[in-house]
Design a protein around this motif. Structure first.
Motif, short mmCIF file in Angstrom:
data_model
loop_
_atom_site.label_atom_id
_atom_site.label_comp_id
_atom_site.label_asym_id
_atom_site.label_seq_id
_atom_site.Cartn_x
_atom_site.Cartn_y
_atom_site.Cartn_z
N MET A 1 0.85 -1.18 0.00
CA MET A 1 0.00 0.00 0.00
C MET A 1 0.89 1.24 0.00
O MET A 1 1.79 1.35 0.84
N GLU A 2 0.67 2.13 -0.94
CA GLU A 2 1.39 3.39 -0.95
C GLU A 2 0.88 4.27 0.20
O GLU A 2 -0.23 4.06 0.70
N LEU B 1 4.58 -6.05 7.81
CA LEU B 1 6.03 -6.22 7.68
C LEU B 1 6.75 -4.88 7.66
O LEU B 1 7.86 -4.75 8.20
N GLN B 2 6.14 -3.88 7.02
CA GLN B 2 6.70 -2.53 6.95
C GLN B 2 5.54 -1.54 7.02
O GLN B 2 4.44 -1.84 6.56
N HIS C 1 -6.70 1.92 5.89
CA HIS C 1 -5.81 2.82 5.16
C HIS C 1 -4.40 2.70 5.69
O HIS C 1 -4.17 2.15 6.77
N SER C 2 -3.47 3.20 4.91
CA SER C 2 -2.07 3.17 5.29
C SER C 2 -1.52 4.60 5.28
O SER C 2 -1.23 5.14 4.21
N PRO C 3 -1.37 5.21 6.45
CA PRO C 3 -0.91 6.59 6.52
C PRO C 3 0.46 6.82 5.88
O PRO C 3 0.67 7.84 5.22
N ASN C 4 1.38 5.86 6.06
CA ASN C 4 2.76 6.05 5.58
C ASN C 4 3.21 4.98 4.60
O ASN C 4 4.40 4.86 4.33
#
Length: 124
Positions: A58-59, A78-79, A106-109
């Motif tokens: 995910m960006e 994992l990251q 969602h992926s904040p970072n």
């Protein structure tokens, strides 16, 4: 056998039914999804049951829209991080959700996530 790794059928075709299936994940291509900024690699899939193991990238800022987990979902980050209205799982941590749970993730970072599904999600 219904269990397979998409893109590795030829390499696995000569193996005995009970042989281990080694998957070089770095050699599998990323597949675009219908959701901007989200790509996947399907590491294992059972077309008959829906069982899947998926590596998701995910960006930063990517959103997985409103969906229901039709069976238990397990995700190891994992990251980066994966968040929803209940909290955030960061790198090295694990989150699981019971069947019937529903959320927007969602992926904040940005994130790299290894997920296990017994059945595919239902998107609204």
């Amino acid at each position: 056998m219904a269990l397979h790794t998409p893109g590795m059928e030829e390499q696995h075709a000569t193996l005995a039914a009970l042989s281990s299936r080694y998957v070089n994940a770095s050699s599998l291509p990323w597949q675009e999804t219908n959701f901007p900024g989200i790509r996947i690699k399907v590491l294992m899939h059972d077309a008959e049951t829906g069982l899947q193991t998926i590596l998701t990238h995910m960006e930063a800022g990517a959103v997985l829209p409103d969906h229901e987990h039709t069976q238990v979902e397990q995700s190891w980050v994992l990251q980066g991080s994966l968040a929803d209205h209940e909290g955030e799982a960061t790198a090295g941590n694990f989150v699981w959700r019971p069947a019937g749970s529903r959320h927007t993730a969602h992926s904040p970072n940005g994130a790299l996530i290894l997920s296990f599904f017994l059945k595919p999600n239902h998107f609204y």
